[in-house]
Design an enzyme around this catalytic site. Structure first.
Site, PDB file in Angstrom:
ATOM      1  N   SER A   1     -13.825  -3.976   0.767  1.00  0.00           N
ATOM      2  CA  SER A   1     -14.822  -3.260  -0.052  1.00  0.00           C
ATOM      3  C   SER A   1     -16.250  -3.669   0.307  1.00  0.00           C
ATOM      4  CB  SER A   1     -14.564  -3.477  -1.543  1.00  0.00           C
ATOM      5  OG  SER A   1     -13.529  -2.645  -1.992  1.00  0.00           O
TER       6      SER A   1
ATOM      7  N   GLY B   1     -24.611   4.971  -2.905  1.00  0.00           N
ATOM      8  CA  GLY B   1     -25.538   5.735  -3.738  1.00  0.00           C
ATOM      9  C   GLY B   1     -24.926   6.950  -4.390  1.00  0.00           C
TER      10      GLY B   1
ATOM     11  N   TYR C   1       0.831  -1.199   0.000  1.00  0.00           N
ATOM     12  CA  TYR C   1       0.000   0.000   0.000  1.00  0.00           C
ATOM     13  C   TYR C   1       0.872   1.257   0.000  1.00  0.00           C
ATOM     14  CZ  TYR C   1      -4.018  -2.974   1.203  1.00  0.00           C
ATOM     15  OH  TYR C   1      -5.017  -3.939   1.207  1.00  0.00           O
TER      16      TYR C   1
END
Length: 321
Positions: A206, A215, A53
């Site tokens: 996730s 949304g 990462y």
């Protein structure tokens, strides 16, 4: 925050984990500190990272911030080895040499003497027994407390767990980590049955469908979102297709009826799904994380969770029995 056991092991973690994939690149040091402070104040203990990462920058940030914000012994630091990005190419190397080299680097960057949970980041070409022997060595030397696997499919998960159980003295595999959400339920086919059969903990990454289940993409791609960035657009794009829209709309409808947000509905579905230990939150801002942490005292009615099962891929065997 409530805690949960990692499978049948003695390790316990908060039932939400803080993922750090964006730290050191999209999430700067000041924002990372705010995230960690909020997470710790809410009772969170599980920090998930990887040697890959930010080319090690995420681990460097954790090494500095944990000492400033909390106590090392209060945190469960989980990191991964065997995967790097070199010259823009993704390279999986799970040889003993590569894994132990990654571990040494992780210990140095994290400024710690031990890793609570060390995971093989992906299935590689090296013989599995060689990779697992590196885990045995790391535990025997006191560099690692528990060992797990990440992004293994079902048969790979079962093979790793079986190999470690074959002879006394080998380090057991205690956890598995793969993508899992209302938009990614493939884990239910083979990975979760293996998790249940071998008594493993399960960490979904996730859990919000790469952000799509919140949304925010219903009316297009917002500026500043992962979907609008050059290096993460590929990550989000698969869930912006027509087949995902019905699920997103069902989540939004459930949220309206329950006076919750779509984020809360999507996260609660994963957090309280059978066999889940702790979803890993990829929040990039303190505001995003707060919205996730606010779910602590909330839950989904069983009939709503079941209805979302039906819309997103069919009944969940582990839920219905």
């Amino acid at each position: 925050m409530e805690t949960r056991r990692v499978g049948t092991s003695g390790l316990a973690v908060s039932r939400l984990g803080l993922g750090t994939m964006t730290w050191g690149r999209d999430t700067a040091a000041q924002e990372a500190r705010a995230l960690l402070e909020s997470f710790c104040e809410a009772g969170g203990t599980l920090l998930d990272t990887a040697a890959a990462y930010g080319a090690g920058d995420a681990e460097r940030l954790i090494g500095r911030l944990v000492a400033e914000v909390s106590r090392r012994e209060d945190m469960v630091i989980a990191t991964k080895a065997g995967f790097v990005i070199r010259n823009g190419k993704r390279i999986v190397d799970t040889s003993r040499r590569a894994l132990l080299r990654d571990l040494a680097g992780s210990l140095r960057r994290l400024n710690t003497d031990y890793i609570d949970l060390w995971q093989i980041h992906a299935w590689g070409d090296a013989p599995l027994e060689e990779s697992l022997a590196a885990m045995d060595h790391a535990v025997a030397q006191g560099m690692v407390r528990y060992a797990g696997i990440s992004n293994f499919v079902g048969w790979q998960t079962a093979q790793a767990a079986t190999w470690q159980r074959a002879f006394p003295g080998r380090t057991p595999v205690v956890s598995a980590q793969v993508e899992y959400s209302l938009l990614a339920r493939r884990a239910e086919v083979e990975v979760l049955p293996a998790v249940e059969a071998f008594g493993l903990g399960f960490f979904p990454w996730s859990p919000l469908g790469r952000g799509v289940l919140t949304g925010q993409y219903r009316r297009g791609t917002p500026r500043g979102s992962r979907g609008s960035s050059d290096h993460f657009a590929w990550f989000v794009e698969p869930y912006l297709q027509t087949r995902s829209r019905a699920v997103v709309e069902a989540v939004a409808k459930a949220a309206d009826g329950l006076d919750l947000t779509p984020l809360e509905v999507a996260l609660l579905w994963v957090r309280d799904a059978p066999l889940v230990t702790a979803p890993l939150l990829g929040a990039r801002t303190a505001g995003q994380l707060k919205a996730c942490l606010d779910t602590e005292a909330k839950s989904l009615p069983t009939e709503i969770a079941t209805a979302l099962d039906d819309v997103s891929g069919g009944p969940m065997v582990a839920r219905t029995g």
